[in-house]
Design an enzyme around this catalytic site. Structure first.
Site, PDB file in Angstrom:
ATOM      1  N   HIS A 123       0.829  -1.223   0.000  1.00 38.47           N
ATOM      2  CA  HIS A 123       0.000   0.000   0.000  1.00 38.47           C
ATOM      3  C   HIS A 123       0.853   1.258   0.000  1.00 38.47           C
ATOM      4  CE1 HIS A 123       0.318   1.177   4.366  1.00 38.47           C
ATOM      5  NE2 HIS A 123       0.504  -0.112   4.561  1.00 38.47           N
ATOM      6  N   ASP A 181       6.238   2.472   6.369  1.00 41.76           N
ATOM      7  CA  ASP A 181       5.006   1.686   6.340  1.00 41.76           C
ATOM      8  C   ASP A 181       4.056   2.400   5.368  1.00 41.76           C
ATOM      9  OD1 ASP A 181       2.643   0.303   6.849  1.00 41.76           O
ATOM     10  OD2 ASP A 181       2.325   1.227   8.807  1.00 41.76           O
ATOM     11  N   HIS A 186       4.634   3.620  12.842  1.00 45.67           N
ATOM     12  CA  HIS A 186       3.681   4.708  13.039  1.00 45.67           C
ATOM     13  C   HIS A 186       4.277   5.858  13.852  1.00 45.67           C
ATOM     14  CE1 HIS A 186      -0.375   2.615  11.928  1.00 45.67           C
ATOM     15  NE2 HIS A 186       0.567   2.424  11.036  1.00 45.67           N
ATOM     16  N   ASP A 204       4.068  -5.780   3.750  1.00 50.08           N
ATOM     17  CA  ASP A 204       3.901  -4.649   4.653  1.00 50.08           C
ATOM     18  C   ASP A 204       5.029  -4.707   5.678  1.00 50.08           C
ATOM     19  OD1 ASP A 204       2.809  -2.390   5.851  1.00 50.08           O
ATOM     20  OD2 ASP A 204       0.756  -3.146   5.724  1.00 50.08           O
ATOM     21  N   GLU A 238      -5.237   1.171   2.948  1.00 46.11           N
ATOM     22  CA  GLU A 238      -4.861   0.162   3.937  1.00 46.11           C
ATOM     23  C   GLU A 238      -4.855   0.722   5.352  1.00 46.11           C
ATOM     24  OE1 GLU A 238      -2.522  -2.396   6.546  1.00 46.11           O
ATOM     25  OE2 GLU A 238      -2.138  -0.293   6.022  1.00 46.11           O
ATOM     26  N   GLU A 239      -4.366   1.946   5.523  1.00 42.46           N
ATOM     27  CA  GLU A 239      -4.240   2.511   6.866  1.00 42.46           C
ATOM     28  C   GLU A 239      -5.591   2.743   7.542  1.00 42.46           C
ATOM     29  OE1 GLU A 239      -1.724   2.565   8.592  1.00 42.46           O
ATOM     30  OE2 GLU A 239       0.038   2.732   7.316  1.00 42.46           O
TER      31      GLU A 239
END
Length: 342
Positions: free
Chosen positions: A68, A185, A319, A239, A219-220
């Protein structure tokens, strides 16, 4: 298949410098389509905005690989009377991880404005409880770098509720191979997928099965690859691999996830990935991520009748201010190549 690291880092840098919070992925999707076309593949865009890149194989039977390009970010929730912006998160992150970060506000007519994320009590010289203030949405705001002091002055700039906010990635590629940046990410995973595509093109070797590469854009927020082409029966989601307490993954490893919040991944696929990593001397780790979901999770929950597995480069401080190593991205590409060529 040889992994071209120079190309891999080139495409990673381009991805990282292109803002793409979930829901605001038009520019980066165009970049993905352009790069796929340069490699000689014909990309197809779904109504949802995902990109599907097809690589013909020795057999028509199709397998999927997903990654993603959407990232964490924010949206303008409201404009305050004093001219600062209250924002609402896009994706799941700690508010403390974006405090004092530079950002950009993207208006719907194409303008961009720089700003900084602060608490509503940003100075210890002024507010006695600045240190203790809880870092939560209601206590955070964006100070935009324009001469404004009222809501009307901000509105006059063209900034409105619902405009997207992207974080400054602060990308650094170090000489020792480490890569630190926001949004590894999953842009590191996408770079590994493009390294696979470049390697297939350069080697002239066809995969055993037709590949359908799905580059997703939501995706997030949980539904990135909820739709898959119906001929896909097997999916490897690419991922980031998480690192931390009771996990064995390192920043130089390709992570093989056996189970996450959506449950165990397919036993046979996971076993095959482990065996191939061992056979090809690819540094890897097998871990379980209870607070994690992937494009494969979205596909399964969306009703796809598939087998699924999950791999990706080890990423520290996910994150947050993330870091990985060139080896991890290259090892991910190498494991993908071993899987699709066997």
């Amino acid at each position: 298949m040889i992994v071209n690291r120079d190309y891999m880092l080139h495409i990673l840098t381009r991805l990282l410098e292109t803002p793409s919070p979930s829901g605001y992925c038009g520019r980066i999707v165009s970049l993905v389509e352009e790069e796929a076309a340069k490699l000689g593949f014909v990309p197809d865009r779904t109504p949802k905005g995902c990109v599907i890149i097809t690589v013909s194989g020795k057999r028509e039977e199709a397998m999927g690989i997903s990654a993603h390009v959407d990232t964490l970010g924010a949206m303008v929730r409201s404009i305050k009377p004093n001219g600062t912006i209250r924002f609402t998160p896009v994706g799941g992150y700690m508010m403390s991880s974006v405090e004092n970060e530079y950002c950009r506000v993207h208006t719907r007519d194409g303008r961009e404005y720089e700003g900084t994320v602060l608490t509503v009590k940003p100075s210890v010289h002024v507010y006695g409880d600045a240190r203790e203030l809880k870092r939560e949405e209601a206590n955070m705001e964006i100070r935009i770098d324009e001469n404004v002091a009222s809501k009307d002055e901000v509105l006059a700039l063209g900034i409105s509720v619902g405009d997207f906010v992207s974080w400054e990635p602060r990308t650094r590629l170090l000489a020792n191979g480490y890569v630190k940046s926001r949004h590894l990410d999953d842009k590191a995973g996408v770079a590994a997928v493009f390294a696979l595509l470049r390697g297939l093109r350069d080697s002239g070797v066809a995969p055993e099965r037709t590949l359908k590469i799905v580059i997703s854009v939501y995706e997030e927020v949980g539904h990135g690859a909820a739709y898959l082409p119906p001929d896909i029966r097997e999916l490897i989601a690419v991922d980031m691999g998480a690192m931390g307490d009771d996990l064995s993954c390192k920043e130089t490893d390709v992570s093989i996830c056996a189970k996450d919040s959506s449950g165990p991944y397919d036993y046979d696929m996971t076993t095959r990935l482990i065996r191939l990593a061992q056979k090809n001397n690819i540094p890897h780790a097998v871990d379980i991520y209870p607070n994690y979901g992937s494009d494969a999770s979205a596909a399964l929950r969306g009703g796809s009748n598939i087998r699924a597995a999950l791999i990706g480069p080890g990423v520290h401080a996910s994150h947050g201010m993330e870091r990985t190593h060139t080896d991890a991205i290259a090892n991910t590409a190498a494991l993908l190549a071993a899987y699709v060529l066997e």
